[in-house]
Design an enzyme around this catalytic site. Structure first.
Site, PDB file in Angstrom:
ATOM      1  N   THR A 167      24.670 -34.602 -17.127  1.00  0.00           N
ATOM      2  CA  THR A 167      23.421 -34.726 -16.372  1.00  0.00           C
ATOM      3  C   THR A 167      23.703 -34.857 -14.881  1.00  0.00           C
ATOM      4  OG1 THR A 167      23.339 -37.124 -16.647  1.00  0.00           O
ATOM      5  CG2 THR A 167      22.267 -35.803 -18.335  1.00  0.00           C
ATOM      6  N   GLY A 182      24.620 -44.366  -6.565  1.00  0.00           N
ATOM      7  CA  GLY A 182      23.502 -43.451  -6.780  1.00  0.00           C
ATOM      8  C   GLY A 182      23.898 -42.004  -6.558  1.00  0.00           C
ATOM      9  N   GLN A 189      22.036 -32.694 -11.933  1.00  0.00           N
ATOM     10  CA  GLN A 189      21.255 -33.347 -10.883  1.00  0.00           C
ATOM     11  C   GLN A 189      21.696 -32.891  -9.498  1.00  0.00           C
ATOM     12  OE1 GLN A 189      21.310 -37.607 -11.197  1.00  0.00           O
ATOM     13  NE2 GLN A 189      19.229 -37.775 -10.420  1.00  0.00           N
ATOM     14  N   GLY A 225      21.133 -39.064  -7.387  1.00  0.00           N
ATOM     15  CA  GLY A 225      20.039 -38.094  -7.366  1.00  0.00           C
ATOM     16  C   GLY A 225      19.579 -37.716  -5.974  1.00  0.00           C
ATOM     17  N   GLU A 226      19.627 -38.654  -5.057  1.00  0.00           N
ATOM     18  CA  GLU A 226      19.118 -38.375  -3.715  1.00  0.00           C
ATOM     19  C   GLU A 226      20.205 -37.789  -2.820  1.00  0.00           C
ATOM     20  OE1 GLU A 226      15.835 -39.921  -2.893  1.00  0.00           O
ATOM     21  OE2 GLU A 226      15.648 -41.271  -4.586  1.00  0.00           O
ATOM     22  N   PHE A 272      10.622 -37.568  -8.277  1.00  0.00           N
ATOM     23  CA  PHE A 272      10.981 -37.237  -6.887  1.00  0.00           C
ATOM     24  C   PHE A 272      10.274 -38.142  -5.892  1.00  0.00           C
ATOM     25  CE2 PHE A 272      10.539 -33.180  -9.386  1.00  0.00           C
ATOM     26  CZ  PHE A 272      11.866 -33.091  -9.752  1.00  0.00           C
TER      27      PHE A 272
END
Lengths: 335, 177, 725
Positions: free
Chosen positions: C621, C689, C625, C691-692, C236
């Site tokens: 995944t 991307g 996420q 995850g963020e 993180f």
């Protein structure tokens, strides 16, 4: 901080041996039941016992009998087990709820109902050690919380030397039902009401209860009451689970027809000790439980509250918590 | 097995207190004997001296659940358990959950199937708590599972999968009885 | 492949078999513990270690007196490798409460902890300033103090004039507190010397920084440092660079001639690693009466430390969220007495989106438009800052699909207009989010053996986001081999260079490198560029038992020197502006809250999130996420705030009982969906991307739902019971 000072250890198997060991160990010897408070505070360096008497191997401490007129709960019984006692669940839901809403199931499996009565405060200034002044941890050093971040601190029973909240739930519910504790010391056994177990901080916040260092709680007794069935423990916290109370209320009612004959109200999360709200109880006698009477009782319960810098919301929150708990209990009285 | 720690210092026994303890316990079915400093936590004993590092340290103060193990079949936080308290007891860690042939416990498999993990650090504690949750009878519906697993923090936020895995495993056990 | 691949390391994780940094217990291991400063700023004038040294089992006490042995690794955002430039124990200076002042090493963890508590220090205290409004802070224009080109302010058109002309205006201020990432795995290092070679086992997102930083700090050749980080127990951003404890463990291990393990306790982790800084946002929006945005002015004050300038980067995203012709972004840094703050999941984008997307909701109400319609009306295909097209942008699809799945059409606009029979207030809120698409140079090495095994070594770190799984899935999809025949090695500096894995570029950078290596493998084996492969036969055909190939990839437009930078341990990040396009991932979140009648507790009861992250590399995944990102948003909006007592500095609620991250019972039903349209420009695999961006916009969606339920605007995080009572 983050240390455990060396200590010696004993694990007696009888109550008599445990009490004797406390005297043998001398000053600085402490009883350790589940250890969830004491060992935690030892790791923080807040508690520094020279010797520890582990109560975990004393079978007679764990006897529970809820079949008679009064509930008899051994101090060594585990919170998770007592929480699921069928008599508590059915006849004293406030007691059962106060246990199952406390901590997590792992902690409830470790912690005992006796040890939990003496759970210590969560005040961050108390727990963190240096550099914070704390009269409870270091008498005479001052109180960093009073001029600090006091969002979770007490508004009832506070003093100039300490505003730390009593963090437990179970004792609050027991207080509502006039529970008793039997303690044993070198001189034998004595009984005191839970109401007389905890102290307000006054000028000596380091002294949190009225037991002598060599006295051991052996059992808790709850006398018969007509307020057990229609009872609830309402706990308001920052998370949906696994958090300390911002405000809580243990409430029990005896309702006859539409009017209240007997009411019990005790508060948690808002006071320096488990707090009985007797004036609020009396305000309900011979009245029906309505949104208005419940709200009025809640306000009365906080009439003497003394807000700090960031915890003034607890007065309104606490009043509403009492009111909601009364309405829940009233519903249970008609089921 | 002797359930009471023996003093190994030889000096303090007359008082009943000991500064050095000798303990025996059964960890994952194996007999273990060690000398202890009384302040040693069960977690540190498992991780640093028994090489059972599946049990994790996330806070060391009973706040995260990553160190959950079973003592005599019940879930406890090993970080807040004096190792001396486990004397004479049966301790089960994540390494002792699989079948003897190494095949995973159904709950372990369910954690894989429901992707009930991300970084995996809290996972051993979640599984030990989940096993206990089922054994206690607290896995009858999702809300109850959520409540009884709320002592196990997961910062990745794999909670939905965790609940699904516990629910499915509990349901399969009920169906199997 | 029809069946999505299960997480490839899940089995080892459920068995407790995965080895995190502190799980290593080498023979002869000694244990370290830190003593930390109890003043908020000043100097250590005397330090007495005699009591600590007297504790049985203590082998070593390091203090600032030993400072000569250590150097700063430099601040990672200024060309160095450390999370801050300040390396404790190098001098007597105390910059913040909680700064380490001594390291104790002993035979057991409890002896080390006991002794660390016995280190006695005397201080000379100085006045301190720890929050944005304190006397004594230093306020700096970022543009004036950070070299041009890095984290610039945004100035498009004439925002002030356009705002002044706009018939509908919103002008609001939003406050975001400091927050801590709190990965479940504690910061920890195990340092082991073999002769003059150092091996460090530590969970990190940046093994390169640990390696090159340690070499700098210890004054040794970088070739003598190996860092292993196969798994991190959550990153993180908290493990973006070299931590202060690592070199202390290494120095102690060198002195003692035995391995040293140093586990940083949770309370110290609140001070011995970075955190999300406090920020304050003033957002002004100007629009036509039907809600078409004409101007936006986004001004931000962000906390940094005295010793480093952690760059603010809020307006990069807000200037791209809509097609706003006039935009001015201005960012200031406020120096306070703390450790240097840093990146924490959606580091700037979460606070920026909270401010901006709440303001957009205010604009929707000011113009009487539905908040989804208003956002759709302001969508754009062109980056208004650069004037170039987005590489791909499906925000409108996210909004439409989310609205459909959520049942948004049934919403009534009026606040407080939706309630249940028992008086519970229901609120529905929406918000959008975006996150820059970036990529870094990456080296992948691929080896095929005639037993059918494919081994991949690639730059990247596994923090739970599932990079291993995405790599295996890429190999399986390409070669048609079985998943269990693929071995993946990440986070090992002895294999290939390990650039920082963060900013959602990890998977988007590793996969293209793996892809290129696969192509190289096919060429070396004389195979066609696509189609299933029989590795044994192919190897036999060229008469070899194994073959190894390597590929190096760079981001679009990145010069070849980027690879050199990578190999030198420097960072080389490209994006979101590329030569011919601008790359962002997008998301739309729809949230339902329920507010209890009398006590007003806020419960998040339902979330629908639709994400545009390009092609979904690993469906299993990826969904996890996003769910996790939504939970982060719930925590950031309703729970998490690091408390600062200005008299003492440091953080007060420095543990997991008082810093409240969401628990299982906090989590509602979360529906996740993906647009799943490959991005045609960013890389060959079409991935962006994830995850963020998953977290960006959750907080404003909740706050907007709270407004819809209660009619009260909440402009300060976290939103707690006392704010809605």
């Amino acid at each position: 901080m983050l240390t455990t000072r060396p200590f010696t250890y004993a694990a007696p198997t009888t109550i008599a041996d445990a009490v004797a060991l406390i005297d043998t160990g001398g000053p600085g010897t402490k009883f350790l039941a589940g250890g969830t408070t004491l060992y935690d505070l030892m790791k923080l360096g807040v508690e520094t016992p020279a010797a520890v008497v582990d109560l975990g191997r004393i079978p007679e401490l764990a006897i529970v009998d809820t079949t008679g007129d009064q509930l008899v709960i051994g101090a060594g019984a585990r919170m998770c087990d007592v929480a699921e006692d069928p008599v508590l669940l059915h006849d004293y839901p406030a007691l059962a709820e106060s246990l199952s809403l406390a901590a997590s199931q792992q902690l409830r499996t470790m912690a005992t109902v006796g040890g939990n009565l003496l759970q210590r405060t969560r005040c961050a200034y108390f727990r963190a050690g240096a550099p914070f002044a704390c009269n409870k941890r270091d008498p005479g050093s001052g109180c960093a919380a009073r001029e600090g971040i006091d969002r979770v601190h007490a508004v009832l029973g506070v003093s100039d030397s300490c505003i730390a909240t009593y963090a437990g739930d179970w004792a609050v519910a027991l207080l509502a039902f006039d529970a008793l504790v039997d303690v044993v010391g070198p001189g034998g056994e004595r009984t005191l009401p839970v109401a007389d177990l905890h102290r307000e901080p006054g000028d000596t916040p380091q002294i949190e209860h009225t037991l002598a260092p060599n006295e051991l709680i052996v059992r808790i007794r709850v006398p018969p009451t007509d307020t057990g069935r229609a009872s609830t423990y309402l706990k308001i916290r920052d998370r949906e689970s696994y958090a300390f109370a911002l405000a809580s209320a243990a409430v029990g009612l005896a309702v006859d027809g539409d009017v209240v004959r007997n009411a019990r109200i005790a508060l948690g999360g808002v006071a320096t000790r488990p707090w009985r709200a007797r004036a609020a109880e009396e305000s309900l006698i011979d009245a029906p439980v309505t949104a208005d009477t419940a709200r009025r009782a809640g306000r009365i319960a906080f009439a003497d509250a003394r807000p700090g810098r960031h915890n003034g919301y607890k007065i309104e929150l606490g009043a509403r918590t009492v009111a909601n708990a009364l309405l829940i209990a009233a519903q249970r009285s008609v089921r | 097995m002797d359930r009471f720690p023996r003093d190994t210092t030889g000096s303090a026994s007359r008082s009943g207190f000991s500064g050095r303890l000798h303990v025996q316990m059964v960890v994952n079915g194996r007999d273990v004997e060690r000398d202890l400093d009384p302040r040693e936590s069960l977690l540190d004993l498992l991780r640093e001296r028994l090489a059972l590092t599946g049990t994790k340290k996330g806070c060391d103060h009973g706040q995260c659940g990553a160190c959950t193990v079973h003592i005599d079949g019940r879930r406890v936080l090993s970080c807040l358990t004096l190792a001396a308290k486990a004397n004479g007891a049966h301790v089960t860690t994540i390494e002792g959950v699989a079948a003897a042939d190494g095949s995973p416990h159904p709950l372990q498999q369910a954690f894989v199937d429901y992707d009930a993990l991300q970084c995996g650090y809290c996972t051993p504690g979640q599984i030990m708590a989940g096993l206990a949750c089922i054994a206690e009878g607290h896995a009858t519906d999702e809300a109850q599972i959520r409540e009884y697993l709320s002592g196990n923090l997961c910062r990745c936020g794999a909670y939905a999968g965790i609940v699904a895995a516990v629910r499915a495993t509990a349901a399969a056990q009920e169906g199997g009885c | 492949m029809s069946q999505p691949l299960a997480r490839v390391d899940a089995f080892d994780k459920v068995m407790g078999a995965v080895q995190f940094g502190a799980d290593r217990v080498p023979p002869g291991l000694a244990h370290g513990a830190l003593a930390v400063a109890t003043i908020g700023r000043g100097r250590v004038v005397r330090i007495d270690t005699s009591a600590a040294e007297a504790v049985p089992g203590v082998r070593l006490v390091l203090t600032p007196r030993d400072g000569g042995e250590l150097a700063s690794a430099g601040f990672v955002m200024a060309g160095g490798h450390g999370f801050q430039s300040l390396q404790p124990l190098t001098d007597d200076h105390v910059a913040y409460r909680g700064q380490p002042i001594a390291l104790v090493v002993a035979d057991t963890p409890h002896a080390a902890a006991e002794a660390a508590a016995l280190v006695q220090a005397e201080y000379e205290a100085e006045p301190l300033s720890v929050d944005l409004d304190a006397d004594g802070v230093e306020v700096l224009d970022q543009a004036a103090v950070i070299p041009a080109g890095f984290f610039p302010d945004v100035d498009v058109g004439d925002a002030d004039a356009a705002f002044a002309r706009s018939p509908v205006r919103v002008d609001s201020v939003f406050d975001c507190p400091p927050q801590h990432a709190c990965p479940m795995e504690l910061m920890a290092a195990v340092a082991e010397w073999n002769g003059d070679t150092l091996t460090v086992h530590e969970a990190t997102q940046n093994a390169n920084a640990v390696r090159f930083g340690l070499a700098t700090q210890l004054g040794i050749d970088v070739e003598r440092v190996r860092v292993l980080s196969p798994y991190a127990g959550g990153g993180f951003g908290n493990r973006n660079s070299l931590q202060a404890h690592t070199c202390l463990a290494a120095v102690a291990a060198r002195r003692l001639g035995r391995p040293v393990k140093l586990v940083v306790p949770r309370s110290q982790m609140f001070h011995d690693a970075s955190f999300r800084p406090a920020s304050r946002h003033r957002v002004r929006l100007g629009a036509t009466v039907d809600g078409r945005l004409q101007a936006a002015i986004h001004e931000v004050d962000q906390q940094t430390s005295r010793h480093d300038l952690f760059p603010a980067n809020y307006v990069e995203m807000t200037s791209r969220l809509y097609g706003i012709p006039n935009f001015r972004g201005h960012q200031r840094l406020v120096r306070t007495d703390v450790q240097t703050p840093g990146y924490m999941r959606a580091p700037h984008e979460h606070p920026a989106a909270f401010a901006f997307e709440c303001a957009i909701d205010e604009l929707a109400y000011a113009t009487g438009r539905d908040p989804v319609d208003l956002r759709l009306a302001n969508d754009t295909g062109t980056d208004p800052v650069s004037g170039r097209p987005f590489s791909s942008r499906h925000l409108a699809a996210c909004l439409r699909r989310g609205a459909e799945r959520f049942g948004w059409a049934n919403r009534t606009l009026e606040p407080g207009s939706m309630r249940l029979a028992d008086g519970t207030l229901v609120g529905w809120g929406v918000a959008a989010g975006a996150y820059p698409g970036s990529a870094v140079p990456t080296v992948a090495r691929l080896r095929a053996d005639d037993d059918g095994t494919v081994s991949v070594q690639v730059g990247g770190h596994e923090m739970g986001q599932g990079i291993r799984t995405a790599i295996v899935e890429t190999v399986v999809r390409d070669l048609g081999v079985a998943a269990d025949s693929v071995r993946v090695d990440v986070g090992d500096t002895a294999a290939v260079p390990q650039h920082l894995t963060a900013g959602s570029w990890g998977t988007a950078s590793a996969l293209p490198a793996v892809h290129d290596a696969l192509q190289e493998l096919r060429r070396s084996l004389d195979l066609p560029p696509t189609g299933a492969v029989d590795l044994r036969a192919a190897l036999a055909a060229i008469g070899r038992a194994d073959i190894e190939v390597q590929a190096e990839t760079r981001a679009p437009g990145q010069p070849p020197e980027a690879i050199d930078r990578l190999r030198r341990g420097a960072m080389a990040i490209a994006g979101p502006e590329f030569p011919t396009f601008t790359a962002f991932s997008f998301v739309a979140h729809f949230v339902e809250v329920r507010v209890e009648p009398t006590i007003h507790r806020i419960h998040v009861s339902r979330v629908v999130s639709v994400v545009d992250c390009g092609r979904v590399a690993s469906p299993v995944t990826a969904a996890s996420q996003v769910g996790g990102g939504v939970i982060w948003g719930i925590g950031a909006c309703l729970r998490e705030g690091s408390e600062v007592d200005p008299r003492y500095g440091g953080f007060l609620n420095a543990d997991l009982a008082e810093y409240l991250i969401p628990v299982n019972a906090d989590v509602p039903r979360i529906e996740v969906d993906f647009v799943d349209e490959p991005d045609p420009h960013l890389n060959a695999l079409g991935v962006k991307g994830l995850g963020e961006v998953a977290m960006v916009g959750v907080a404003p969606a909740i706050a907007n739902a709270v407004f819809h339920a209660t009619g009260q605007r909440q402009r300060r995080l976290p939103i707690r019971l006392e704010n809605v009572l």
